[in-house]
Write a protein that holds these residues in place. Structure first.
Motif, short mmCIF file in Angstrom:
data_model
loop_
_atom_site.label_atom_id
_atom_site.label_comp_id
_atom_site.label_asym_id
_atom_site.label_seq_id
_atom_site.Cartn_x
_atom_site.Cartn_y
_atom_site.Cartn_z
N TYR A 21 3.25 26.75 -42.53
CA TYR A 21 3.38 25.87 -41.37
C TYR A 21 2.74 24.53 -41.67
N PHE A 22 3.07 23.55 -40.84
CA PHE A 22 2.53 22.21 -40.97
C PHE A 22 2.04 21.77 -39.59
N LEU A 23 0.79 21.39 -39.51
CA LEU A 23 0.24 20.85 -38.27
C LEU A 23 0.37 19.34 -38.33
N ILE A 24 0.93 18.76 -37.28
CA ILE A 24 1.10 17.31 -37.22
C ILE A 24 0.38 16.83 -35.96
N THR A 25 -0.59 15.95 -36.15
CA THR A 25 -1.35 15.42 -35.02
C THR A 25 -0.93 13.97 -34.79
N PRO A 26 -1.20 13.43 -33.61
CA PRO A 26 -0.82 12.03 -33.34
C PRO A 26 -1.34 11.04 -34.38
N VAL A 27 -2.51 11.28 -34.93
CA VAL A 27 -3.07 10.36 -35.93
C VAL A 27 -2.25 10.39 -37.23
N ASP A 28 -1.48 11.46 -37.45
CA ASP A 28 -0.65 11.57 -38.66
C ASP A 28 0.63 10.76 -38.57
N LEU A 29 1.00 10.34 -37.37
CA LEU A 29 2.28 9.67 -37.19
C LEU A 29 2.24 8.24 -37.74
N HIS A 30 3.33 7.86 -38.37
CA HIS A 30 3.49 6.50 -38.88
C HIS A 30 4.64 5.85 -38.10
N TRP A 31 4.32 4.84 -37.29
CA TRP A 31 5.33 4.14 -36.51
C TRP A 31 5.91 2.98 -37.32
N ARG A 32 7.23 2.83 -37.27
CA ARG A 32 7.90 1.73 -37.96
C ARG A 32 9.13 1.32 -37.16
N PRO A 33 9.58 0.08 -37.31
CA PRO A 33 10.82 -0.32 -36.64
C PRO A 33 12.03 0.25 -37.39
N SER A 34 13.05 0.68 -36.65
CA SER A 34 14.26 1.20 -37.30
C SER A 34 14.97 0.07 -38.05
N ASN A 35 15.77 0.43 -39.02
CA ASN A 35 16.41 -0.56 -39.89
C ASN A 35 17.32 -1.52 -39.15
N LEU A 36 18.25 -1.01 -38.35
CA LEU A 36 19.26 -1.87 -37.73
C LEU A 36 18.81 -2.47 -36.40
N MET A 37 18.20 -1.66 -35.54
CA MET A 37 17.94 -2.11 -34.17
C MET A 37 16.47 -2.42 -33.89
N LYS A 38 15.61 -2.19 -34.86
CA LYS A 38 14.18 -2.54 -34.75
C LYS A 38 13.47 -1.79 -33.61
N ILE A 39 13.90 -0.54 -33.35
CA ILE A 39 13.26 0.29 -32.34
C ILE A 39 12.09 1.03 -32.99
N PRO A 40 10.87 0.94 -32.42
CA PRO A 40 9.74 1.68 -32.99
C PRO A 40 10.01 3.19 -32.96
N ASN A 41 9.80 3.84 -34.12
CA ASN A 41 10.02 5.28 -34.20
C ASN A 41 9.06 5.90 -35.18
N SER A 42 8.86 7.20 -35.03
CA SER A 42 7.99 7.94 -35.92
C SER A 42 8.62 9.29 -36.23
N ASP A 43 8.77 9.58 -37.51
CA ASP A 43 9.39 10.81 -37.96
C ASP A 43 8.32 11.91 -37.97
N TYR A 44 8.46 12.87 -37.06
CA TYR A 44 7.49 13.95 -36.95
C TYR A 44 7.52 14.88 -38.14
N LEU A 45 8.67 15.06 -38.75
CA LEU A 45 8.81 16.10 -39.75
C LEU A 45 8.87 15.61 -41.19
N GLU A 46 8.72 14.29 -41.41
CA GLU A 46 8.87 13.78 -42.77
C GLU A 46 7.85 14.38 -43.74
N ARG A 47 6.67 14.72 -43.27
CA ARG A 47 5.64 15.28 -44.15
C ARG A 47 5.87 16.75 -44.47
N THR A 48 6.76 17.41 -43.73
CA THR A 48 6.97 18.85 -43.93
C THR A 48 7.94 19.15 -45.06
N GLY A 49 8.81 18.19 -45.40
CA GLY A 49 9.82 18.43 -46.41
C GLY A 49 10.97 19.28 -45.91
N SER A 50 11.08 19.47 -44.62
CA SER A 50 12.16 20.30 -44.07
C SER A 50 13.52 19.70 -44.39
#
Length: 153
Positions: free
Chosen positions: A7-36
């Motif tokens: 399992y992978f525990l993801i806490t708010p401090v682990d999140l990396h916020w970035r603007p999306s490529n096309l529309m510049k909407i702030p987003n954070s990928d919850y599962l990028e660190r899991t390799g799913s």
């Protein structure tokens, strides 16, 4: 697709916020660190008077869930309004776009499966973007007529 082990525990401090490529909407990928390779999940913070891309998927189903604010979304020719904690499941072939025509930020959790392997880090496949964006992905819904989004940088 390979399942994760353990399992992978993801806490708010682990999140990396970035603007999306096309529309510049702030987003954070919850599962990028899991390799799913099976499931994707992102938080999306839609600022007032903004929209994400108009798109569809090749094989992924997506569940859209409103965490804060009032969610607005177009699916094909229909416009939906979802209250806080409301959600909608969308099949892969449906054109969809979340947008915010209010004066308050809206926070969405969007979960999709299966993950489209062409977009996974390290993929050697070149995805056919016309399958994801069959029309202009930056077009805004009629509810945002006269709005300029994404902002000029």
């Amino acid at each position: 697709m390979k399942a994760i082990e353990g399992y992978f525990l993801i806490t708010p401090v682990d999140l990396h916020w970035r603007p999306s490529n096309l529309m510049k909407i702030p987003n954070s990928d919850y599962l990028e660190r899991t390799g799913s390779e099976n499931l994707g999940a992102r938080l999306w913070r839609l600022p007032p008077k903004s929209a994400n891309t108009l798109h569809k998927h090749i094989c992924a189903e997506e569940f859209y869930f409103v965490l804060e604010g009032v969610g607005r979304m177009r699916i094909g020719d229909k416009t939906l309004t979802m209250p806080k904690y409301g959600g909608v499941m969308v099949g892969p072939g449906e054109l969809r776009q979340v947008f915010n025509d209010t004066d308050s930020e809206v926070l969405w959790l969007i979960v999709g499966a299966p993950e489209e392997t062409e977009f996974l880090p390290g993929s050697k496949a070149r995805p056919d973007m016309s399958l994801i964006y069959p029309v202009d992905p930056k077009q805004l819904p009629k509810e945002l007529a006269g709005v300029e989004w994404p902002p000029k940088t």
